[in-house]
Design a protein around this motif. Sequence first.
Motif, PDB file in Angstrom:
ATOM      1  N   UNK A  34      31.460 -63.139  -5.678  1.00  0.00           N
ATOM      2  CA  UNK A  34      30.284 -62.410  -5.069  1.00  0.00           C
ATOM      3  C   UNK A  34      30.907 -61.635  -3.730  1.00  0.00           C
ATOM      4  N   UNK A  35      31.530 -62.510  -3.162  1.00  0.00           N
ATOM      5  CA  UNK A  35      32.180 -61.749  -1.972  1.00  0.00           C
ATOM      6  C   UNK A  35      33.228 -60.689  -2.359  1.00  0.00           C
ATOM      7  N   UNK A  36      33.972 -60.867  -3.266  1.00  0.00           N
ATOM      8  CA  UNK A  36      34.865 -59.707  -3.840  1.00  0.00           C
ATOM      9  C   UNK A  36      34.054 -58.468  -4.040  1.00  0.00           C
ATOM     10  N   UNK A  37      32.972 -58.944  -4.885  1.00  0.00           N
ATOM     11  CA  UNK A  37      31.968 -57.662  -5.565  1.00  0.00           C
ATOM     12  C   UNK A  37      31.375 -56.781  -4.448  1.00  0.00           C
ATOM     13  N   UNK A  38      31.141 -57.793  -3.347  1.00  0.00           N
ATOM     14  CA  UNK A  38      30.191 -57.135  -2.417  1.00  0.00           C
ATOM     15  C   UNK A  38      31.196 -56.231  -1.644  1.00  0.00           C
ATOM     16  N   UNK A  39      32.381 -56.655  -1.319  1.00  0.00           N
ATOM     17  CA  UNK A  39      33.649 -55.834  -0.541  1.00  0.00           C
ATOM     18  C   UNK A  39      33.668 -54.684  -1.434  1.00  0.00           C
ATOM     19  N   UNK A  40      34.214 -54.899  -2.910  1.00  0.00           N
ATOM     20  CA  UNK A  40      34.301 -53.610  -3.460  1.00  0.00           C
ATOM     21  C   UNK A  40      33.026 -52.627  -3.676  1.00  0.00           C
ATOM     22  N   UNK A  41      31.964 -53.116  -3.730  1.00  0.00           N
ATOM     23  CA  UNK A  41      30.832 -52.270  -3.737  1.00  0.00           C
ATOM     24  C   UNK A  41      30.650 -51.284  -2.523  1.00  0.00           C
ATOM     25  N   UNK A  42      30.698 -52.059  -1.402  1.00  0.00           N
ATOM     26  CA  UNK A  42      30.828 -51.496   0.081  1.00  0.00           C
ATOM     27  C   UNK A  42      31.917 -50.354   0.238  1.00  0.00           C
ATOM     28  N   UNK A  43      33.033 -50.893  -0.344  1.00  0.00           N
ATOM     29  CA  UNK A  43      34.268 -49.706  -0.082  1.00  0.00           C
ATOM     30  C   UNK A  43      34.130 -48.355  -0.926  1.00  0.00           C
ATOM     31  N   UNK A  44      33.271 -48.713  -1.997  1.00  0.00           N
ATOM     32  CA  UNK A  44      33.054 -47.562  -3.226  1.00  0.00           C
ATOM     33  C   UNK A  44      31.812 -46.891  -2.765  1.00  0.00           C
ATOM     34  N   UNK A  45      31.144 -47.334  -1.662  1.00  0.00           N
ATOM     35  CA  UNK A  45      29.974 -46.814  -1.411  1.00  0.00           C
ATOM     36  C   UNK A  45      28.914 -46.795  -2.405  1.00  0.00           C
ATOM     37  N   UNK A  46      28.911 -47.969  -3.134  1.00  0.00           N
ATOM     38  CA  UNK A  46      27.863 -48.007  -4.116  1.00  0.00           C
ATOM     39  C   UNK A  46      28.085 -47.319  -5.558  1.00  0.00           C
ATOM     40  N   UNK A  47      29.255 -46.557  -5.519  1.00  0.00           N
ATOM     41  CA  UNK A  47      29.338 -45.578  -6.740  1.00  0.00           C
ATOM     42  C   UNK A  47      29.639 -46.291  -7.834  1.00  0.00           C
ATOM     43  N   UNK A  48      30.029 -47.537  -7.896  1.00  0.00           N
ATOM     44  CA  UNK A  48      30.347 -47.911  -9.086  1.00  0.00           C
ATOM     45  C   UNK A  48      29.484 -49.456  -9.431  1.00  0.00           C
ATOM     46  N   UNK A  49      28.135 -49.587  -8.597  1.00  0.00           N
ATOM     47  CA  UNK A  49      27.615 -50.955  -8.462  1.00  0.00           C
ATOM     48  C   UNK A  49      27.527 -51.478  -9.741  1.00  0.00           C
ATOM     49  N   UNK A  50      26.782 -50.888 -10.833  1.00  0.00           N
ATOM     50  CA  UNK A  50      26.483 -51.410 -12.076  1.00  0.00           C
ATOM     51  C   UNK A  50      27.576 -52.060 -12.957  1.00  0.00           C
ATOM     52  N   UNK A  51      28.933 -51.150 -12.787  1.00  0.00           N
ATOM     53  CA  UNK A  51      29.948 -51.786 -13.322  1.00  0.00           C
ATOM     54  C   UNK A  51      30.606 -53.085 -12.589  1.00  0.00           C
ATOM     55  N   UNK A  52      30.403 -52.796 -11.223  1.00  0.00           N
ATOM     56  CA  UNK A  52      31.011 -54.075 -10.635  1.00  0.00           C
ATOM     57  C   UNK A  52      30.199 -55.304 -10.841  1.00  0.00           C
ATOM     58  N   UNK A  53      28.989 -55.207 -10.998  1.00  0.00           N
ATOM     59  CA  UNK A  53      27.985 -56.444 -11.201  1.00  0.00           C
ATOM     60  C   UNK A  53      28.321 -56.887 -12.505  1.00  0.00           C
ATOM     61  N   UNK A  54      28.220 -55.932 -13.405  1.00  0.00           N
ATOM     62  CA  UNK A  54      28.512 -56.400 -15.026  1.00  0.00           C
ATOM     63  C   UNK A  54      29.882 -57.052 -14.953  1.00  0.00           C
TER      64      UNK A  54
END
Length: 97
Positions: A34-54
């Motif tokens: 969860x922590x890694x997913x949140x960090x990556x999502x923040x650094x990509x500014x939500x552009x890949x949120x759906x893929x990150x969560x999947x």
Amino acid sequence: MGLLDNLKAKLEPAKGKVSDLAQQHGDKIDRGLDKVAKTVDERTKGKYSDRIHTGTDKAKGAMDRLAHKDAGHRDGNGGTPGSTPGGPPPTGPPPTS
């Protein structure tokens, strides 16, 4: 014995150790994912949120299967956990699409 059979035989003891670790530290692994997913999502500014969560959900599911937490559910091989892939073919008519 083929190359893959040799490799599987050598990796079998490691699989047991990894399974034990997944059982013991599953909560820590989930929090880390969860922590890694949140960090990556923040650094990509939500552009890949759906893929990150999947991807996170798939990783957690794989970890749960490895830890044998879902003993009552079917695994990705079309059988019950622990079953051998490539078992008997399904009976009945083929599914229609």
